[in-house]
Scaffold this active site. Structure first.
Site, PDB file in Angstrom:
ATOM      1  N   HIS A   1      32.418  29.300  30.732  1.00  0.00           N
ATOM      2  CA  HIS A   1      33.292  28.926  30.926  1.00  0.00           C
ATOM      3  C   HIS A   1      33.400  27.379  30.867  1.00  0.00           C
ATOM      4  O   HIS A   1      34.622  26.625  30.261  1.00  0.00           O
ATOM      5  CB  HIS A   1      33.896  29.957  32.358  1.00  0.00           C
ATOM      6  CG  HIS A   1      33.523  30.925  32.329  1.00  0.00           C
ATOM      7  ND1 HIS A   1      33.512  31.277  33.253  1.00  0.00           N
ATOM      8  CD2 HIS A   1      34.729  31.569  31.874  1.00  0.00           C
ATOM      9  CE1 HIS A   1      33.357  32.959  33.541  1.00  0.00           C
ATOM     10  NE2 HIS A   1      34.878  33.299  32.170  1.00  0.00           N
TER      11      HIS A   1
ATOM     12  N   LYS B   1      41.072  44.936  39.555  1.00  0.00           N
ATOM     13  CA  LYS B   1      39.605  44.569  38.883  1.00  0.00           C
ATOM     14  C   LYS B   1      38.961  44.386  40.671  1.00  0.00           C
ATOM     15  O   LYS B   1      40.032  43.909  41.478  1.00  0.00           O
ATOM     16  CB  LYS B   1      39.219  43.570  38.025  1.00  0.00           C
ATOM     17  CG  LYS B   1      39.706  43.674  36.890  1.00  0.00           C
ATOM     18  CD  LYS B   1      38.721  42.323  36.255  1.00  0.00           C
ATOM     19  CE  LYS B   1      39.469  42.561  34.835  1.00  0.00           C
ATOM     20  NZ  LYS B   1      38.916  40.739  34.255  1.00  0.00           N
TER      21      LYS B   1
ATOM     22  N   ARG C   1      34.506  35.120  21.712  1.00  0.00           N
ATOM     23  CA  ARG C   1      33.640  35.098  22.121  1.00  0.00           C
ATOM     24  C   ARG C   1      32.650  35.367  20.079  1.00  0.00           C
ATOM     25  O   ARG C   1      31.898  35.490  19.865  1.00  0.00           O
ATOM     26  CB  ARG C   1      32.743  35.907  22.955  1.00  0.00           C
ATOM     27  CG  ARG C   1      32.321  35.165  24.193  1.00  0.00           C
ATOM     28  CD  ARG C   1      32.025  35.355  24.976  1.00  0.00           C
ATOM     29  NE  ARG C   1      32.620  36.621  25.500  1.00  0.00           N
ATOM     30  CZ  ARG C   1      33.182  37.602  26.350  1.00  0.00           C
ATOM     31  NH1 ARG C   1      32.655  37.142  27.651  1.00  0.00           N
ATOM     32  NH2 ARG C   1      34.297  38.525  26.644  1.00  0.00           N
TER      33      ARG C   1
ATOM     34  N   SER D   1      30.709  37.200  32.632  1.00  0.00           N
ATOM     35  CA  SER D   1      30.447  36.655  34.320  1.00  0.00           C
ATOM     36  C   SER D   1      29.471  38.498  34.707  1.00  0.00           C
ATOM     37  O   SER D   1      28.960  38.537  35.549  1.00  0.00           O
ATOM     38  CB  SER D   1      31.784  36.682  35.168  1.00  0.00           C
ATOM     39  OG  SER D   1      32.150  35.609  34.783  1.00  0.00           O
TER      40      SER D   1
END
Ligand code: PNS
Length: 174
Positions: free
Chosen positions: A19, A43, A92, A136
Site C-alpha cells: 500500500h 468484512k 497486482r 493484508s
C-alpha cells in the site's frame, strides 16, 4: 489552478508496504491523497477502523499531502464530497482485474448519474514486483502462524499484529 485530489480507498487491515508503495507512486501524480478506510460491515476486520486510520497516519507522518480517515456509504459520494475525481487502486496481478474492472465501471456510472453528474475515474498503479504477491490477508496469516513479516509491513504494524494474535480469539479473524 485546482488541486488534484485523489482518494486511495481500501480496507487496509492492516496497511502493508505494498500500500505504501502505491501511495508513493500516486503522490507523484496527484497534489493530495486521502487514504480512506472503508467502514464496511461485510468484512470482519482484525483491526478497528480507528486503529487502521491511526496506523496509516503513523506510517505516513513523513509524507506531505497525505491524509487518512474513514468513510461510510458509497465511495463515489465520499470522493465527490472531498472534491476528488480520481480513485487510486493497486493492481497486482490478473486475478485482481475482474473485481477491479467491475468496481471502476460501477463507480464511474454512479458518479455520472449523481446529482451533479460528476466525473470519477479510477487510476490503477502497479506496485514494485516485490509486492505483487503481498496482501493484508496473507500478512495476517504469516504473523498468526509465527512467521516473519518484517519485509511486508512497517515494524510497528508487525508488533500490533503480534499483539492482536496473542489474544487467541483473534485467530478467527482472517
Ligand atoms: O481493500 P479492499 O477491501 O479491496 O477495498 C474495497 C473497497 C473498500 C474499495 C470497496 O469495498 C468500496 O469501495 N467500498 C465502499 C462502498 C461502495 O462504494 N461500494 C460500491 C463500490 S463499486
Amino acid at each position: 489552478m485546482n488541486e488534484k485530489i485523489a482518494i486511495y480507498p481500501g480496507s487496509f487491515d492492516p496497511l502493508t508496504n505494498g500500500h505504501l508503495d502505491i501511495l508513493a507512486r500516486a503522490l507523484k501524480i496527484f497534489d493530495k491523497i486521502i487514504v480512506a478506510v472503508a467502514a464496511t460491515e461485510l468484512k470482519k476486520p482484525l483491526f478497528s477502523i480507528a486503529e487502521r486510520v491511526k496506523m496509516i497516519k503513523t506510517a505516513t507522518l513523513n509524507l506531505k499531502n497525505v491524509e487518512a480517515e474513514s468513510f461510510s456509504g458509497l465511495l463515489v459520494d465520499y470522493a465527490l464530497q472531498k472534491k476528488a475525481n480520481a480513485l487510486i487502486r493497486g493492481l497486482r496481478a490478473v486475478s485482481d482485474f475482474e473485481y477491479e474492472f467491475q468496481m471502476a465501471l460501477m463507480n464511474r456510472h454512479l458518479a455520472k448519474h449523481s446529482k451533479n453528474q460528476n466525473h470519477v475515474e479510477t487510476v490503477y498503479l502497479m506496485p514494485d514486483e516485490k509486492y505483487t504477491y503481498l496482501s493484508s490477508t496473507l500478512v495476517k496469516e504469516v504473523v498468526r502462524l509465527g512467521g516473519d513479516a518484517k519485509n511486508f509491513v512497517p515494524k510497528f504494524i508487525e508488533l500490533a499484529l503480534i499483539k492482536k494474535f496473542k489474544s487467541s480469539h483473534a485467530k478467527i479473524h482472517l
